[in-house]
Write a protein that holds these residues in place. Sequence first.
Motif, short mmCIF file in Angstrom:
data_model
loop_
_atom_site.label_atom_id
_atom_site.label_comp_id
_atom_site.label_asym_id
_atom_site.label_seq_id
_atom_site.Cartn_x
_atom_site.Cartn_y
_atom_site.Cartn_z
N HIS A 38 8.33 6.65 2.71
CA HIS A 38 8.47 6.97 1.30
C HIS A 38 9.75 6.31 0.78
O HIS A 38 10.85 6.67 1.21
CB HIS A 38 8.52 8.48 1.06
CG HIS A 38 8.59 8.85 -0.39
ND1 HIS A 38 7.49 8.86 -1.21
CD2 HIS A 38 9.64 9.24 -1.17
CE1 HIS A 38 7.85 9.22 -2.42
NE2 HIS A 38 9.16 9.46 -2.42
N VAL A 39 9.62 5.33 -0.11
CA VAL A 39 10.78 4.60 -0.62
C VAL A 39 10.67 4.47 -2.13
O VAL A 39 9.57 4.51 -2.71
CB VAL A 39 10.89 3.21 0.03
CG1 VAL A 39 11.17 3.32 1.51
CG2 VAL A 39 9.63 2.39 -0.23
N VAL A 70 1.28 -4.07 -3.49
CA VAL A 70 -0.12 -3.92 -3.82
C VAL A 70 -0.34 -2.54 -4.42
O VAL A 70 0.27 -1.57 -3.98
CB VAL A 70 -1.00 -4.13 -2.56
CG1 VAL A 70 -0.66 -3.15 -1.47
CG2 VAL A 70 -2.48 -4.05 -2.94
N ILE A 71 -1.17 -2.49 -5.44
CA ILE A 71 -1.57 -1.23 -6.05
C ILE A 71 -3.07 -1.13 -5.91
O ILE A 71 -3.82 -1.97 -6.46
CB ILE A 71 -1.16 -1.18 -7.55
CG1 ILE A 71 0.33 -1.45 -7.72
CG2 ILE A 71 -1.52 0.17 -8.15
CD1 ILE A 71 0.77 -1.55 -9.18
N ARG A 94 5.20 3.24 -0.05
CA ARG A 94 5.53 3.20 1.37
C ARG A 94 5.40 1.75 1.84
O ARG A 94 4.59 0.98 1.31
CB ARG A 94 4.58 4.09 2.17
CG ARG A 94 3.13 3.81 1.97
CD ARG A 94 2.24 4.85 2.64
NE ARG A 94 0.83 4.61 2.36
CZ ARG A 94 0.06 3.77 3.03
NH1 ARG A 94 0.58 3.10 4.08
NH2 ARG A 94 -1.21 3.62 2.72
N ILE A 95 6.20 1.43 2.88
CA ILE A 95 6.19 0.09 3.45
C ILE A 95 5.17 0.06 4.58
O ILE A 95 5.14 0.95 5.43
CB ILE A 95 7.57 -0.31 3.96
CG1 ILE A 95 8.60 -0.25 2.84
CG2 ILE A 95 7.54 -1.71 4.57
CD1 ILE A 95 8.35 -1.24 1.74
N ILE A 108 2.25 0.56 -3.52
CA ILE A 108 2.84 1.28 -4.65
C ILE A 108 1.94 2.43 -5.04
O ILE A 108 0.72 2.26 -5.24
CB ILE A 108 3.06 0.33 -5.84
CG1 ILE A 108 4.01 -0.80 -5.43
CG2 ILE A 108 3.61 1.06 -7.04
CD1 ILE A 108 4.17 -1.87 -6.49
N GLU A 109 2.55 3.63 -5.16
CA GLU A 109 1.82 4.82 -5.59
C GLU A 109 2.20 5.25 -7.00
O GLU A 109 1.46 6.00 -7.64
CB GLU A 109 2.10 5.96 -4.61
CG GLU A 109 1.63 5.65 -3.20
CD GLU A 109 2.04 6.72 -2.21
OE1 GLU A 109 2.79 7.63 -2.62
OE2 GLU A 109 1.63 6.65 -1.03
#
Length: 540
Positions: A38-39, A70-71, A94-95, A108-109
């Motif tokens: 989580h970043v 990426v989304i 997250r990576i 990407i969230e």
Amino acid sequence: MDLFEEDVPGGGPDNAPEFSVSELSGAIKRVIEGEFSHVRIRGEIGRVSFPRSGHVYLDLKDDSAVISGVIWKGVAGRLETRPEEGLEVIAVGRITTFPGQSKYQLVIEDLKPAGMGALMAMLEKRKALLAAEGLFAPERKRPLPFLPEVIGVITSPSGAVIRDILHRLRDRFPRKVLIWPVAVQGKACAPEVTRAIEGFNRLQPGGALPRPDLLIVARGGGSIEDLWGFNEESVARAAAASAIPLISAVGHETDTTLIDFVSDRRAPTPTAAAELAVPVRAELMIWVNEQGGRLLRAETQAVQMRAQRLRDLGRALPRPQTLTERARQSLDIWGERLPRALTGLAQRSRVKLSEQAGSLRPGILTRRLSDDRRRFEALSGRLDPALRRMVSAKTEALGRRTDRLSVAPIQRELLRQSGDFQRELRKFAQVAEAGLRKRRDRLEALDRLRLSVGYEATLERGYAVVRDGEGRVLPRLSAACDAATLEIQFADGRLTVGAEAAAAKAAEAKPDTAPEAAETPAPKPVSRKKPSPPEQGSLF
């Protein structure tokens, strides 16, 4: 080092365990995802792509590094901020790694602009793009209808905005209002407003649901984040493409959104939008009454002026009897002259007809036709010897030049001259036949004219023609008595009698004379023959 070396005596690279590519990639993926599950990353969006799959691929960069992102499709549809190149954002995710290309990326969230400056930068970029396309041009803005029958309002049904609009419309000029409820802030604002504008435009005139003549997009005041849905490009393009004139009433006086620039008219408040939509009914009624009074006064004054003008012109006109006296006198004069003129015209026409009929006697027509036939036969008889002489002369001339010409050219010349001769002969035959046909048609027409104006038709009604032995017509009784023989032509034949018998019959017809009895000679034989075309004579 734990993955490649073991705690064994003398351990080294040669003693390291072997991994497959997939095992190594999976181990790296577990390590990275465990450390960076989580970043939050702040950066500027670089390259952005929107493939057909619905996913979004982009790059986040700063001054010295770039990371891919990426989304996924499900997350991209829920984002409030659409990724745009050059926008500074804060991405949450997250990576992870992508073993297929041996690289890591950020899944990407959530994605939000990095503060007010980023939002304003994105707004200015959208504004410049739409302005370059000409959507802000004043010439494309349409005038609002003076008094719309139906007004469509796009706003929230639960706020104070719709109540202010309805109240203001009711005070100024009550109209039919269609309300399309939408969310005026949040993620659902932009798509719902876009669908509302497009939905009103898809309504058909005269349908079950009336099509609005004017649209009002309204919302109360708020922060730039609250009004951001009206800054979306989809809303601005829907407003620009609307076939129905549109008033933008978003926010207060100082609030400005993209829909304000593309709309046909901007209102500072929703109440002002209602005032722009309709005029004041009381003022209109006062104006109409004033115009009606002016019209009535103008009509009354115009009628009075024209009545006075008519009376003035009527005094200058002469009496009707004076206008018709000269015409009545001329009519009397011409009426007296008309019978004499008709009688004179009939007499002149009769004389002209007699003169023309004299030239149409059968004998003259027969002689003229005979002369033309003899002339044609004479010319046709001369044609063949002349042609033969011409051919003979040409043949002799050709023979004299045989020594100077070869045989082949001479043959071609003879063939050419023979062909020319045949063509000329055919042309002559056609001309002769056409001339003969023309004269035959003219003769038939003259013969029909002769029959129509001749005296034979009169014989059918009981008349007869009397001639002497020489064929002269005898119009008088005295001339018939002096003739030795008489020839009487009836409709179906001729009768030859002696002159004495005709004279005796004529004497018996007179009641006041008593001629002595004379010996009546024996009647001559009756000769019945078909009437030949004689000269024109008198009818009895």
